[in-house]
Scaffold this active site. Structure first.
Site, PDB file in Angstrom:
ATOM      1  N   ASP A  51      66.782  97.434  17.120  1.00  0.00           N
ATOM      2  CA  ASP A  51      65.844  96.589  17.837  1.00  0.00           C
ATOM      3  C   ASP A  51      65.361  95.515  16.865  1.00  0.00           C
ATOM      4  OD1 ASP A  51      64.070  95.683  19.819  1.00  0.00           O
ATOM      5  OD2 ASP A  51      62.472  96.942  19.025  1.00  0.00           O
ATOM      6  N   ASP A  62      61.930  93.372  17.253  1.00  0.00           N
ATOM      7  CA  ASP A  62      60.483  93.311  17.070  1.00  0.00           C
ATOM      8  C   ASP A  62      59.931  94.637  16.561  1.00  0.00           C
ATOM      9  OD1 ASP A  62      59.943  90.572  18.193  1.00  0.00           O
ATOM     10  OD2 ASP A  62      60.921  91.492  19.931  1.00  0.00           O
TER      11      ASP A  62
END
Length: 599
Positions: A63, A65
């Site tokens: 991922d 963020d």
């Protein structure tokens, strides 16, 4: 050969004798210091819930963020907090809320918000309520029972769980608003709403307004543009990140980026994070990944998903139509689903290690839907480690107090009419010690526990995250053949019984057993069946019927085998075993009656 073996045994015995002598001359502190040299620093460690072999991983997914791009705290939270306040003022909220000042010591992810009563709840793994805050007011036990008579709640529609670090400003803002409306004279608080004049503002409406404002700021506002304009202020850059990504690929595994962020924002952040100063050569950040997917819309990505489309990296616009070809390196894709994505990259499921920060959107869904191996990034972990290390004496005191109650009550049975009075005093000490320990973590205590009880968030980490760490770059400190071994978990009946104590109990089904009786795991019906004429074996053309299972001669119960299907082949049962399997297994099947029944 026998002489060499004897000399080796003597050398080993001599080494053991020297080690014992050295240990006897060393203090406990010196021993701990010497042993710690062989371990990684706590901040660099990866912690294990389920065993994981890195050499079985063929795909490393990330991922963006709060995983690859770690936002700085409290700078980013303060920015979000102020932007959401401006959005609420546009909705009609009083301009006085501009005076709110963000306090990072208050919010804690993993909290539950009760939309009916406007309370923030800290809950344990079973739904038992640990802490209740209404605005900034911490409710007493009596006040909690007025809302929740059993101090228990289930996660239904009235509950919203704050899973992600993006929720920290939202949590604090809701607390600020409820505290404001509860204390300003022009507003009258009802049990489920705020009344002012002829208007009613329910706690559910406050939640919806804040939630919608947060969504608007993140996806339609200028928050991301403000981050990109001053990226060094809001994004933490780790020089080891590009090293990690290159090392993964150099060892034969593939990497992919799977993020909910838009391409233009992903491009800005990844360019900043993966640009190095080596020989002034600028390397395209996309070359660090084999596959790139933006606008994934997790957790929807792990369910039915959306249309997979290809993005023009020069313009950032999506090309017409649904993409159906093979995924290419240096290309950027939008949307899609886990099912389609897994087929296109050739993933089996457990050969993927996905690293993310969102316990629900990244970890739980990927684990449940595709059995991906999971690594949870917990940036709060270093703070948790430090406080728990520095205040370990408080936790030890809690354990000692719990043990003292058990010791006091162990000699009582149903004939006792009254217990010792000192138990109530010990319970008060437990409450005081728990409060003192909690306040060292923050106003709402630890992310993982309240005293000796684990939180709902901690239970989800334990259940769904195979491994977890404070940062994704902690993978750098482990070789790619590393075997993350989970600590054996004991149930209460296994951990609280002293193995040196004699067991004066009878196993279920052994009430009438004798030393010469058949194995207890066989039913009485089976024993009678052995002597009951059924058919004449002499006229049977087939082999005799197998009436019970045989003892397996090879390992069949291997919970760590989660990767290579080639390892699942049955070994040769005639080969030499490392141990005598038959001598260690207590299973004794009954003897077969091979004689023909008498007529």
């Amino acid at each position: 050969m026998a002489k060499i073996k004897e000399e080796n045994n003597l050398n080993i015995d001599e080494m053991k004798r020297r080690d014992n002598t050295n240990e006897s001359l060393s203090t406990d502190a010196e021993l701990r210091k010497r042993n710690m040299r062989t371990k990684r620093e706590p901040g660099h460690r990866i912690f294990v819930n389920r065993s994981l072999q890195l050499d079985r991983i063929k795909f490393y997914g990330f991922d963006m963020d709060y995983t690859l791009a770690l936002y700085k705290s409290p700078e980013f939270e303060e920015l979000t907090f102020q932007e959401v306040i401006e959005s609420l003022i546009e909705l009609g909220y009083p301009e006085q809320i501009r005076d709110f000042v963000y306090d990072r010591t208050f919010p804690l992810r993993g909290l539950w918000y009760d939309k009916l009563y406007g309370n923030l709840l800290k809950v344990d793994a079973h739904g038992n309520i640990l802490t209740v805050v209404h605005g900034f007011k911490f409710l007493s036990g009596h006040e909690v029972r007025q809302y929740y008579p059993n101090k228990y709640i289930t996660g239904d529609d009235r509950i919203y769980v704050y899973y992600t670090l993006f929720s920290l400003p939202e949590i604090y803002l809701i607390a600020c608003l409820i505290d404001y409306f509860s204390n300003v004279a022009s507003y009258v608080e009802d049990r489920t709403a705020i009344k002012f004049g002829e208007n009613i503002l329910s706690f559910r409406a406050i939640f919806n307004d804040v939630r919608n404002s947060v969504e608007r700021v993140h996806y339609k506002g200028q928050l991301k543009e403000m981050v990109c304009q001053n990226i060094e202020k809001y994004i933490h850059k780790d020089e080891q990140l590009p090293i990690l990504l290159d090392r993964i690929r150099s060892h034969g595994a593939k990497t992919f980026l799977l993020t909910n962020s838009e391409y233009w924002y992903t491009d800005k952040l990844m360019t900043y994070l993966l640009t190095t100063d080596d020989n002034n050569l600028k390397r395209d950040w996309k070359s660090y990944f084999c596959y790139i997917v933006v606008d994934a819309q997790k957790p929807l990505f792990f369910a039915e998903g959306t249309i997979l489309r290809i993005i023009d990296p020069h313009t950032g616009s999506m090309k017409l139509g649904s993409y159906s070809g093979q995924l290419q390196q240096n290309e950027v894709y939008s949307g899609g689903s886990c099912e389609v994505f897994s087929k296109l990259i050739g993933s089996m499921g457990k050969d993927v290690l996905y690293v993310g920060d969102h316990i629900f959107g990244d970890i739980i869904k990927s684990k449940k839907q595709k059995a991906w191996r999971t690594m949870l990034v917990v940036p709060e972990l270093n703070h948790e480690l430090k406080v728990f290390h520095d205040k370990r004496d408080l936790f030890n005191t809690l354990e000692a107090l719990d043990t003292s109650i058990n010791e006091l009550l162990r000699s009582f049975d149903m004939t006792s009419n009254r217990g010792p009075d000192v138990v109530s005093k010990i319970k008060q000490k437990i409450q005081q010690c728990t409060h003192e320990l909690d306040m060292n973590f923050g106003l709402l205590g630890s992310l993982f526990r309240t005293g000796s009880r684990q939180t709902h968030f901690a239970s989800q980490v334990t259940r769904f995250a195979d491994i977890y760490a404070s940062s994704v770059v902690n993978l750098v400190y482990y070789p790619f053949f590393y075997f993350f071994r989970a600590v054996p978990q004991l149930m209460p009946h296994e951990s609280t019984v002293n193995p040196e104590e004699p067991m004066h109990v009878k196993s279920w089904g052994d009430e009438t057993s004798r030393p010469d009786s058949p194995d207890r795991r066989r039913s009485t019906f089976y024993q009678g069946l052995m002597n009951t004429p059924r058919f004449d074996r002499s006229i049977s053309t087939s082999a005799s019927i197998q009436t019970h299972p045989d003892l397996p001669l090879y390992v069949t119960h291997d919970h760590d085998a989660d990767g290579d299907p080639d390892d699942d082949s049955q070994p040769n049962v005639d080969q030499d075993l490392d141990f005598d399997l038959r001598s260690r297994v207590t299973y004794t099947p009954p003897k077969r009656n091979t004689e023909s029944p008498k007529k």
